[in-house]
Design an enzyme around this catalytic site. Structure first.
Site: not given
Length: 538
Positions: A342-344
């Site tokens: 996530d949230e890369a």
């Protein structure tokens, strides 16, 4: 007269509000109108999670100084559950409660391999004068039934000193199975570190409400919390920080295995999370060659996200991932290894696909199934057997939700954890001193009043494996703060995972939840007194 609980759940509401047999109800209780003291006998089934079926009737069973707990001979797993039950009951009762193989014992735990309808975790509880019988197809089912026995007894049973009172369980039969096979609680030990004993205490809390998964968020930008012998700098360097500049910490491999063993005794599976390719700053500080520029960054103790990434073009990245995932898989007897995803925000879509396409096979190569946050369904393709954890909001774009639905239709399992309903670190309201509110505030009712099986458009209920309650710790650094944010929302999310949708409603749930205050207090849980719930009068 026999009455079934779930047709509908109004029986509970009627009992709580003082309805007569003719159906005349007393005035509804106000915000703090429940009696200050518990009744001597709790109505059968008035627990959390709500059982699937209850048939009340007959006089209660009474636990006495002469009670013996009976188990079958040659069944060590059943004896282990019985010993745990005895250990829970002895301090408050002062009774010996020996575990015996005598079939004449009055509190009996038994396995019935032919009880296919009970599944892997279901149980049947029969309570009558002189005998209480708990039957399941598996030891896990017996353990879940033990939690029902606990909650049917007065909350004082949770005290650690002898309480002088009668210990009765209402007469009748409970037949109970979970709606979903995955009922998880996540604890973030990366933003703030929590000791082995503190994690064990959290396991005890979730076990009471029939959770069966502990998801440990072990790595993030602020700290790396698990020893990897082939990569010692991860703990000698990467574990030395946490949010706000505290000392951090980590689990040795033996300590991690101790947590896994402790959870297993409660029939709880541990899912370790090694987040990548983002949320990796602590790893980049430890091994700067994982950065594309090869430079060692300064340690990070803030709470912003999305700035770190592993370097997709370097083979050293995949050697690192292989070392970490190999050791984590060897330490973890459970089915899943969670790889984040996530949230890369600092990883290009092309690099993200390259990284996840190469990392997922490392998990399966070592005998585990991939679990990942739902971003895996966008810029990459989940491998067969992957479990996708959805954390989006009501306002999440429809196209992102459709990516998850498409993965579900292709065979991926879905665990539902919407941040604006299931994240226990979100503030209850604007005035809550702890927590964050980027996903909005999450009241007790909002956390309870939704359906995991129908929450995601286009995802059939058959693809939903269950629900998870994440507890992130950017603003939480003590066990007391964990309690405040988890309780009273954690029990409601447990009910979403366990109880049939048809039997649940807020009006009856809030009364059962209010009654849990006595148990919270007896267990030493520092809970939040939500104004939405009619708590007992002080």
């Amino acid at each position: 007269m026999r009455r079934r609980l779930l047709a509908p759940a109004l029986l509970l509401l009627a009992t709580a509000l003082g309805c007569t047999e003719a159906g005349t109800a007393a005035p509804a209780p106000g915000p703090a109108a429940l009696p200050a003291a518990e009744p001597d006998v709790r109505p059968l089934g008035r627990i959390i999670p709500l059982p699937a079926s209850v048939e009340p009737g007959g006089a209660p069973y009474t636990l006495t100084a002469a009670t013996r707990i009976g188990v079958p001979a040659g069944a060590p797993a059943v004896r282990a559950v019985a010993e745990r039950l005895a250990g829970l009951l002895r301090p408050a009762t002062g009774f010996r409660l020996p575990v015996v193989t005598d079939p004449a014992a009055d509190l009996v735990l038994r396995l019935d391999p032919s009880a296919g309808a009970l599944g892997d975790e279901g149980y049947a509880l029969r309570s009558a004068p002189g005998r209480l019988t708990l039957t399941a197809r598996t030891p896990a089912g017996l353990f879940r039934g033990v939690q029902t026995v606990r909650q049917q007894l007065p909350a004082a049973i949770e005290r650690t000193t002898v309480q002088r009172r009668a210990w009765r369980i209402a007469g009748g039969t409970v037949t109970d199975t979970p709606r979903f096979p995955y009922r998880g609680a996540m604890l973030d030990v990366a933003r703030h570190f929590f000791t082995v004993e503190e994690v064990k205490a959290y396991i005890d809390r979730i076990a009471l409400y029939k959770y069966n998964v502990l998801h440990l968020h072990l790595t993030d930008d602020q700290g790396w919390r698990i020893a990897i012998r082939s990569r010692p700098e991860l703990t000698s360097t990467g574990a030395a920080t946490e949010v706000g500049g505290g000392p951090g910490g980590f689990y040795t491999q033996e300590q991690y295995k101790e947590i896994v063993r402790y959870a297993a005794a409660a029939h709880i599976e541990v899912v370790p999370e090694i987040d990548m390719p983002g949320h990796t700053h602590a790893a980049l500080v430890s091994y700067p060659e994982l950065n594309c520029d090869g430079r060692r960054p300064e340690p990070y103790t803030g709470i912003e996200v999305g700035f770190s990434t592993l370097c997709a073009e370097k083979e050293v990245t995949y050697a690192f991932a292989e070392d970490v995932l190999r050791e984590i898989a060897a330490l973890t007897p459970g089915r899943y290894v969670h790889i984040g995803g996530d949230e890369a925000k600092s990883t290009s879509p092309a690099d993200y696909r390259t990284l996840m396409d190469r990392v997922q096979p490392l998990v399966t190569r070592h005998g585990k199934q991939v679990m990942a946050w739902h971003q895996l369904t966008g810029d990459a393709t989940p491998v067969p057997g992957a479990l996708i954890q959805y954390w989006g909001l009501d306002r999440t774009p429809a196209e992102e939700k459709e990516e998850v639905a498409r993965a579900a239709r292709a065979g991926a399992g879905i665990v539902v954890s919407p941040a604006d309903r299931a994240y226990l670190d979100m503030k209850y309201d604007a005035d809550t001193p702890l927590g964050l509110k980027w996903a909005g505030t999450v009241s007790v009712r909002r956390a309870y009043d939704w359906d995991p099986g129908t929450h995601l458009p286009g995802v059939p209920e058959s693809a939903v494996r269950g629900v998870e309650a994440p507890l992130w710790t950017e603003t939480l650094s003590t066990p007391e703060q964990l309690d405040t944010m988890a309780f009273p929302r954690l029990p409601g999310l447990a009910e979403l995972g366990w109880s049939p949708a048809a039997g649940r409603d807020w009006d009856t749930y809030r009364i059962r939840l209010g009654e849990q205050a006595h148990r919270f207090d007896a267990l030493g849980i520092g809970w939040y007194r939500s104004p939405e719930v009619p708590w007992p009068a002080r």
